[in-house]
Design a protein around this motif. Structure first.
Motif, PDB file in Angstrom:
ATOM      1  N   MET A 366     -16.058   7.608   6.810  1.00 40.94           N
ATOM      2  CA  MET A 366     -14.949   7.329   5.896  1.00 40.94           C
ATOM      3  C   MET A 366     -15.368   6.238   4.921  1.00 40.94           C
ATOM      4  SD  MET A 366     -12.426   5.222   8.431  1.00 40.94           S
ATOM      5  CE  MET A 366     -12.939   3.703   9.226  1.00 40.94           C
ATOM      6  N   ILE A 367     -14.755   6.249   3.755  1.00 41.93           N
ATOM      7  CA  ILE A 367     -14.977   5.206   2.742  1.00 41.93           C
ATOM      8  C   ILE A 367     -13.598   4.766   2.264  1.00 41.93           C
ATOM      9  CG2 ILE A 367     -16.091   4.573   0.582  1.00 41.93           C
ATOM     10  CD1 ILE A 367     -18.042   6.815   0.952  1.00 41.93           C
ATOM     11  N   VAL A 368     -13.018   3.828   2.979  1.00 42.51           N
ATOM     12  CA  VAL A 368     -11.671   3.349   2.666  1.00 42.51           C
ATOM     13  C   VAL A 368     -11.647   1.839   2.835  1.00 42.51           C
ATOM     14  CG1 VAL A 368      -9.207   3.592   3.148  1.00 42.51           C
ATOM     15  CG2 VAL A 368     -10.761   5.503   3.645  1.00 42.51           C
ATOM     16  N   ASN A 369     -11.244   1.135   1.802  1.00 43.17           N
ATOM     17  CA  ASN A 369     -11.096  -0.312   1.893  1.00 43.17           C
ATOM     18  C   ASN A 369      -9.895  -0.656   2.772  1.00 43.17           C
ATOM     19  OD1 ASN A 369     -13.248  -0.563   0.106  1.00 43.17           O
ATOM     20  ND2 ASN A 369     -11.903  -0.720  -1.685  1.00 43.17           N
ATOM     21  N   GLU A 370      -9.979  -1.783   3.462  1.00 48.65           N
ATOM     22  CA  GLU A 370      -8.842  -2.215   4.266  1.00 48.65           C
ATOM     23  C   GLU A 370      -7.661  -2.569   3.363  1.00 48.65           C
ATOM     24  OE1 GLU A 370      -9.675  -5.277   7.022  1.00 48.65           O
ATOM     25  OE2 GLU A 370     -11.233  -4.153   8.088  1.00 48.65           O
ATOM     26  N   PRO A 371      -6.441  -2.397   3.848  1.00 51.00           N
ATOM     27  CA  PRO A 371      -5.269  -2.751   3.035  1.00 51.00           C
ATOM     28  C   PRO A 371      -5.282  -4.232   2.685  1.00 51.00           C
ATOM     29  CG  PRO A 371      -4.638  -1.467   4.966  1.00 51.00           C
ATOM     30  CD  PRO A 371      -6.066  -1.841   5.162  1.00 51.00           C
ATOM     31  N   LEU A 372      -4.664  -4.557   1.582  1.00 48.56           N
ATOM     32  CA  LEU A 372      -4.571  -5.942   1.139  1.00 48.56           C
ATOM     33  C   LEU A 372      -3.379  -6.621   1.796  1.00 48.56           C
ATOM     34  CD1 LEU A 372      -5.254  -5.425  -2.684  1.00 48.56           C
ATOM     35  CD2 LEU A 372      -6.883  -6.153  -0.934  1.00 48.56           C
ATOM     36  N   ASN A 373      -3.476  -7.916   1.972  1.00 48.26           N
ATOM     37  CA  ASN A 373      -2.387  -8.697   2.561  1.00 48.26           C
ATOM     38  C   ASN A 373      -1.382  -9.020   1.468  1.00 48.26           C
ATOM     39  OD1 ASN A 373      -1.019 -10.131   4.592  1.00 48.26           O
ATOM     40  ND2 ASN A 373      -1.963 -12.067   3.940  1.00 48.26           N
ATOM     41  N   LEU A 374      -0.496  -8.070   1.188  1.00 44.68           N
ATOM     42  CA  LEU A 374       0.453  -8.185   0.084  1.00 44.68           C
ATOM     43  C   LEU A 374       1.852  -7.793   0.540  1.00 44.68           C
ATOM     44  CD1 LEU A 374      -1.571  -6.441  -2.780  1.00 44.68           C
ATOM     45  CD2 LEU A 374      -1.105  -8.889  -2.600  1.00 44.68           C
ATOM     46  N   GLU A 375       2.847  -8.385  -0.098  1.00 44.92           N
ATOM     47  CA  GLU A 375       4.212  -7.922   0.071  1.00 44.92           C
ATOM     48  C   GLU A 375       4.376  -6.611  -0.698  1.00 44.92           C
ATOM     49  OE1 GLU A 375       6.163  -9.113   2.102  1.00 44.92           O
ATOM     50  OE2 GLU A 375       5.935 -11.284   2.288  1.00 44.92           O
ATOM     51  N   GLY A 384      -5.435  -9.529  -2.637  1.00 42.24           N
ATOM     52  CA  GLY A 384      -4.433  -9.914  -1.661  1.00 42.24           C
ATOM     53  C   GLY A 384      -4.440 -11.392  -1.352  1.00 42.24           C
ATOM     54  N   HIS A 385      -3.470 -11.835  -0.566  1.00 39.33           N
ATOM     55  CA  HIS A 385      -3.359 -13.222  -0.138  1.00 39.33           C
ATOM     56  C   HIS A 385      -4.277 -13.462   1.064  1.00 39.33           C
ATOM     57  CE1 HIS A 385       0.087 -13.806  -2.752  1.00 39.33           C
ATOM     58  NE2 HIS A 385       0.665 -12.734  -2.224  1.00 39.33           N
ATOM     59  N   PRO A 386      -4.635 -14.703   1.332  1.00 39.07           N
ATOM     60  CA  PRO A 386      -5.371 -15.005   2.567  1.00 39.07           C
ATOM     61  C   PRO A 386      -4.496 -14.725   3.783  1.00 39.07           C
ATOM     62  CG  PRO A 386      -4.714 -17.024   1.446  1.00 39.07           C
ATOM     63  CD  PRO A 386      -4.423 -15.906   0.501  1.00 39.07           C
ATOM     64  N   MET A 387      -5.130 -14.547   4.938  1.00 41.70           N
ATOM     65  CA  MET A 387      -4.390 -14.203   6.145  1.00 41.70           C
ATOM     66  C   MET A 387      -3.455 -15.326   6.583  1.00 41.70           C
ATOM     67  SD  MET A 387      -4.768 -11.155   7.150  1.00 41.70           S
ATOM     68  CE  MET A 387      -4.097 -11.317   8.806  1.00 41.70           C
ATOM     69  N   PRO A 390       1.900 -15.441   5.325  1.00 36.75           N
ATOM     70  CA  PRO A 390       2.629 -14.353   5.992  1.00 36.75           C
ATOM     71  C   PRO A 390       3.169 -13.338   4.997  1.00 36.75           C
ATOM     72  CG  PRO A 390       3.963 -16.344   5.942  1.00 36.75           C
ATOM     73  CD  PRO A 390       2.630 -16.725   5.383  1.00 36.75           C
ATOM     74  N   THR A 391       2.857 -12.075   5.210  1.00 32.61           N
ATOM     75  CA  THR A 391       3.374 -10.980   4.390  1.00 32.61           C
ATOM     76  C   THR A 391       3.753  -9.827   5.303  1.00 32.61           C
ATOM     77  OG1 THR A 391       1.292  -9.778   4.053  1.00 32.61           O
ATOM     78  CG2 THR A 391       1.732 -11.650   2.581  1.00 32.61           C
ATOM     79  N   ALA A 392       4.278  -8.768   4.697  1.00 34.58           N
ATOM     80  CA  ALA A 392       4.644  -7.587   5.468  1.00 34.58           C
ATOM     81  C   ALA A 392       3.436  -6.904   6.091  1.00 34.58           C
ATOM     82  CB  ALA A 392       5.386  -6.590   4.564  1.00 34.58           C
ATOM     83  N   MET A 393       2.229  -7.197   5.591  1.00 41.19           N
ATOM     84  CA  MET A 393       1.017  -6.561   6.109  1.00 41.19           C
ATOM     85  C   MET A 393       0.251  -7.459   7.073  1.00 41.19           C
ATOM     86  SD  MET A 393       0.715  -3.473   5.231  1.00 41.19           S
ATOM     87  CE  MET A 393      -0.983  -3.239   5.733  1.00 41.19           C
ATOM     88  N   ARG A 463      12.845 -14.813   8.483  1.00 37.62           N
ATOM     89  CA  ARG A 463      12.277 -13.455   8.624  1.00 37.62           C
ATOM     90  C   ARG A 463      11.959 -13.217  10.097  1.00 37.62           C
ATOM     91  NH1 ARG A 463       7.762 -12.608   4.002  1.00 37.62           N
ATOM     92  NH2 ARG A 463       8.109 -10.444   4.637  1.00 37.62           N
ATOM     93  N   PRO A 464      12.950 -12.780  10.859  1.00 37.79           N
ATOM     94  CA  PRO A 464      12.759 -12.641  12.314  1.00 37.79           C
ATOM     95  C   PRO A 464      11.628 -11.715  12.708  1.00 37.79           C
ATOM     96  CG  PRO A 464      15.089 -12.467  11.732  1.00 37.79           C
ATOM     97  CD  PRO A 464      14.326 -12.450  10.451  1.00 37.79           C
ATOM     98  N   MET A 465      11.222 -10.823  11.801  1.00 38.55           N
ATOM     99  CA  MET A 465      10.165  -9.882  12.171  1.00 38.55           C
ATOM    100  C   MET A 465       8.878 -10.605  12.563  1.00 38.55           C
ATOM    101  SD  MET A 465       8.769  -8.281   8.586  1.00 38.55           S
ATOM    102  CE  MET A 465       7.740  -9.232   7.455  1.00 38.55           C
ATOM    103  N   PHE A 466       8.636 -11.805  12.025  1.00 32.25           N
ATOM    104  CA  PHE A 466       7.409 -12.515  12.382  1.00 32.25           C
ATOM    105  C   PHE A 466       7.469 -13.043  13.815  1.00 32.25           C
ATOM    106  CE2 PHE A 466       7.091 -12.766   7.708  1.00 32.25           C
ATOM    107  CZ  PHE A 466       5.809 -12.291   7.557  1.00 32.25           C
ATOM    108  N   ALA A 467       8.651 -13.387  14.277  1.00 34.94           N
ATOM    109  CA  ALA A 467       8.773 -13.792  15.681  1.00 34.94           C
ATOM    110  C   ALA A 467       8.511 -12.612  16.607  1.00 34.94           C
ATOM    111  CB  ALA A 467      10.165 -14.370  15.933  1.00 34.94           C
ATOM    112  N   TRP A 468       9.019 -11.445  16.237  1.00 31.60           N
ATOM    113  CA  TRP A 468       8.781 -10.248  17.043  1.00 31.60           C
ATOM    114  C   TRP A 468       7.295  -9.867  17.016  1.00 31.60           C
ATOM    115  CZ3 TRP A 468      13.132  -7.380  13.966  1.00 31.60           C
ATOM    116  CH2 TRP A 468      14.362  -8.005  14.225  1.00 31.60           C
ATOM    117  N   GLN A 469       6.708  -9.910  15.826  1.00 30.38           N
ATOM    118  CA  GLN A 469       5.293  -9.548  15.704  1.00 30.38           C
ATOM    119  C   GLN A 469       4.404 -10.531  16.452  1.00 30.38           C
ATOM    120  OE1 GLN A 469       5.027  -9.477  11.437  1.00 30.38           O
ATOM    121  NE2 GLN A 469       5.576  -7.315  11.272  1.00 30.38           N
TER     122      GLN A 469
END
Length: 700
Positions: A366-375, A384-387, A390-393, A463-469
């Motif tokens: 496969m030749i696919v770049n990893e997704p970017l850390n973006l909203e 993208g943003h640095p890790m 916090p973003t949706a990705m 953003r409660p999703m970050f606590a769950w994640q």
């Protein structure tokens, strides 16, 4: 003359029949089965004008207002029609006037509604009667979404290639409500959609229906998939069995839309999203057999390859994008979908099952770049943003790193496992170091130490999703530590050379249980509750089993009583989960059957005696097939619950707690107090742990 004389004598004339035609004129003339759509399938195939009672259906509705008014006098029928109505008129949600759609609602809910039960088979009529008369208070209290999909009966009884999908569309307000529920409480786990884009697609479905145009079947499949997942988790707490049934119906409709769209031959991005969503969120349910093959992980991979997602960033495709100036949003969405499939494929390669020690997608193919850390609203950016941001990705990217590590473990150890050889301990330690390194690199908002939790407290609140994640990241990594060191766990308790594996396994198991306690006791509270998510409870059961084995193996240790309390506390978590979710209950019952199969009890001197419990019920439950639609016959306290199949046969309800089954806490206490040990061929007890992992494949 005689008839006129009798009339004149006062005898009332024979009242003309008020039976309205059920089938259209053509179907009645040819004695064909009419699906009562507008037009019906027979007329649509033959390209004929579909009429009811020698008048077009729309005209017939406008010429018979008296019958409608007469039926509406009865309040009972009004209430029944309000519950039955499969969908509110689309015109009340979107501006416009569509007389045929209004007439279809009128004909089905008012004219045909009271008469349909008399034409039904006895088994189906009994089933509907039971649902109406003996439903539990929790089922009668479920919201209007559940009645929507059952408006015209059980959809899965129809042919998926011919079922009339627009009839089963929920009202737009309800569809958007389910969509919002999915985005808020479920999408954070995998993030397979761009909410703004999907919302526009949903509205487009209703706009097409309003103008009597064909709906986009791929978009409809995605809508029904979202509704299936949202309905299941939304209704699970109040009516768990009903939640599973209504979710299965929505899944069937999603599969029907894909079949009618010829998705296997001509896949689309939206159709792929629908199959992946069902495969992730509802993979533990028995899906309708007529459409289940569409939602298998291998099927989704095949669809993605047909869409050329594995070549997104190849030179050829990159040049084509430049020439046509395609939107970056679509490219980034395709990257997300492809890497989600890759992550799942590599993660399950390090889980017991038929796919163990192998994977389907090779990194060199496969030749696919990893997704970017973006909203999502920044998705058109090229950087993208640095890790640390916090973003949706953020969570999907952390999950991908763990998947890469699992693939490396498979590459390093599969040679030994497939040949029945022991993995050298040096390799295990080297892989442990790599996994520890990756864990140390996760962002601070996914860590559980006190300083990180205080630092990001406001983020968890906003953003409660970050606590769950955060909890899911911790459980995912530490459960892999347990699995990596499993072969040396018991040996490490008696051989100093392997003591590191013993210590790491216990530490990781305790971290998994600690994570679950924090999910239950600290805010924000999970919605849906973490106990209904089988992937969470599977990790909890495995961690509790490791602690149980350690207690039984070291029953005379000085800290044995403390460890016993620790195990029983984990049992209480499992016991609560049994009552909260059918999938969790079935998985826990199946894993308990594995424990009972391998365990034998030998009473130690001085151990407390306990009543022997019958375990025959667990063996019966494990043999129950849930593929047939079953209806509860009785579920009174202290009685055995039976299920009535459509063929009239009765079987044991696997969801019922039988009086012969003791609480899990009592069973595990019996294992500990009775000096239980496993009858296994290997001294490291890996056979038992392998079988426990192989009971059910958790979502990842």
């Amino acid at each position: 003359m005689k008839r006129s004389a009798r009339d004149a004598a006062g005898n009332p004339p024979k009242r003309p029949s008020r039976q309205d035609p059920v089938s259209c004129d053509f179907c009645r003339k040819k004695k064909l089965k009419c699906d009562r759509a507008l037009p019906c399938s027979s007329c649509r195939v033959r390209k004929l004008s579909c009429c009811y009672g020698a008048l077009p259906l729309g005209a017939r509705a406008s010429t018979e207002p008296s019958q409608t008014e007469e039926r509406n006098v009865d309040d009972g029928i009004l209430a029944q029609n309000a519950r039955w109505n499969p969908r509110q008129s689309i015109e009340t949600q979107i501006r416009g006037d569509n007389e045929p759609l209004q007439t279809v609602d009128w004909l089905e809910t008012i004219v045909m509604g009271p008469r349909i039960p008399s034409a039904m088979p006895d088994t189906l009529r009994a089933e509907l009667s039971h649902r109406g008369n003996e439903a539990s208070p929790s089922q009668s209290a479920v919201s209007g979404e559940s009645a929507t999909l059952f408006g015209r009966g059980i959809a899965s009884r129809e042919n998926p290639a011919t079922v009339h999908l627009p009839t089963y569309l929920p009202p737009l307000a309800e569809a958007l409500g389910l969509f919002q529920y999915y985005c808020r409480y479920l999408d954070f786990q995998y993030h397979l959609i761009i909410p703004t884009q999907t919302e526009e697609q949903i509205k487009g479905i209703y706009m097409s229906a309003m103008h009597d145009k064909p709906i986009n079947l791929a978009h409809a499949a995605l809508l029904f998939s979202i509704a299936s997942a949202a309905l299941y988790y939304k209704l699970l707490r109040d009516a768990p069995d009903y939640a599973e049934q209504i979710s299965r119906e929505a899944t069937f409709l999603s599969g029907a839309a894909l079949i009618q769209a010829s998705h296997v031959s001509y896949p689309t991005i939206e159709g792929l999203q629908a199959t992946m969503l069902i495969g992730h969120q509802l993979s533990n349910m028995n899906l309708p057999p007529s459409v289940s093959s569409l939602f298998l992980p291998r099927s989704s991979v095949s669809q993605a390859i047909s869409l050329r997602l594995h070549l997104i960033d190849s030179p050829q495709f990159a040049n084509e994008r430049i020439s046509i100036q395609s939107e970056n949003q679509n490219v980034e969405l395709k990257r997300r979908l492809w890497w989600d499939l890759v992550a799942y494929d590599w993660l399950i390669g390090f889980l017991s099952g038929p796919q163990e020690w192998t994977y389907s997608i090779h990194p060199q193919h496969m030749i696919v770049n990893e997704p970017l850390n973006l909203e999502d609203d920044e998705i058109n950016k090229t950087q993208g943003h640095p890790m640390s941001t916090p973003t949706a990705m953020s969570y999907p990217l952390c999950r991908l790193k763990l998947a890469v590590m699992c693939r490396q473990i498979v590459d390093e150890t599969s040679h030994y496992h497939l040949r029945g050889q022991e993995v050298p301990y040096e390799i295990t330690l080297a892989l442990d170091r790599k996994l520890q390194e990756i864990l140390s690199e996760i962002p601070s908002f996914f860590r559980f130490d006190q300083s990180s939790r205080r630092q990001h407290a406001q983020l968890y609140q906003d953003r409660p999703m970050f606590a769950w994640q955060r909890a899911m990241v911790q459980q995912g990594y530490h459960s892999r530590f347990c699995r990596l060191h499993r072969g040396y766990f018991v040996r490490g308790a008696k051989d100093p050379r392997y003591s590191y594996s013993h210590v790491v396994s216990l530490q990781s198991a305790r971290r998994v249980l600690e994570t679950k306690r924090m999910m239950d006791e600290e805010g924000p509270v999970f919605t849906p509750h973490s106990s209904v998510v089988w992937s969470v409870m599977h990790h909890v059961f495995m961690a509790a089993s490791i602690l149980l084995i350690d207690v039984c193996f070291n029953w005379d240790d000085i800290l044995a009583e403390k460890r016993r309390a620790e195990v029983l506390d984990a049992c209480r978590m499992l016991g609560r989960a049994q009552q909260s979710s059918p999938s969790a209950r079935e998985g826990i019952n199946a894993m308990m059957a594995i424990l009972r199969k391998h365990w034998r009890h030998e009473k130690r001197p001085g151990s407390r005696s306990r009543e022997d419990y019958s375990i025959a019920s667990s063996n019966v439950v494990s043999q129950v097939s849930r593929s047939d639609l079953m209806t509860p016959v009785s579920l009174s306290t202290g009685s055995t619950a039976l299920l009535q199949r459509p063929d009239g046969q009765s079987t044991l309800d696997p969801s019922a707690v039988l009086p012969s089954d003791p609480p899990l806490e009592d069973v595990w206490a019996e294992f500990i107090d009775g000096g239980a040990h496993a009858e296994l061929d290997t001294p490291d007890w890996t056979v038992l742990l392998n079988e426990l992992t192989n009971v059910a494949l958790p979502n990842e």
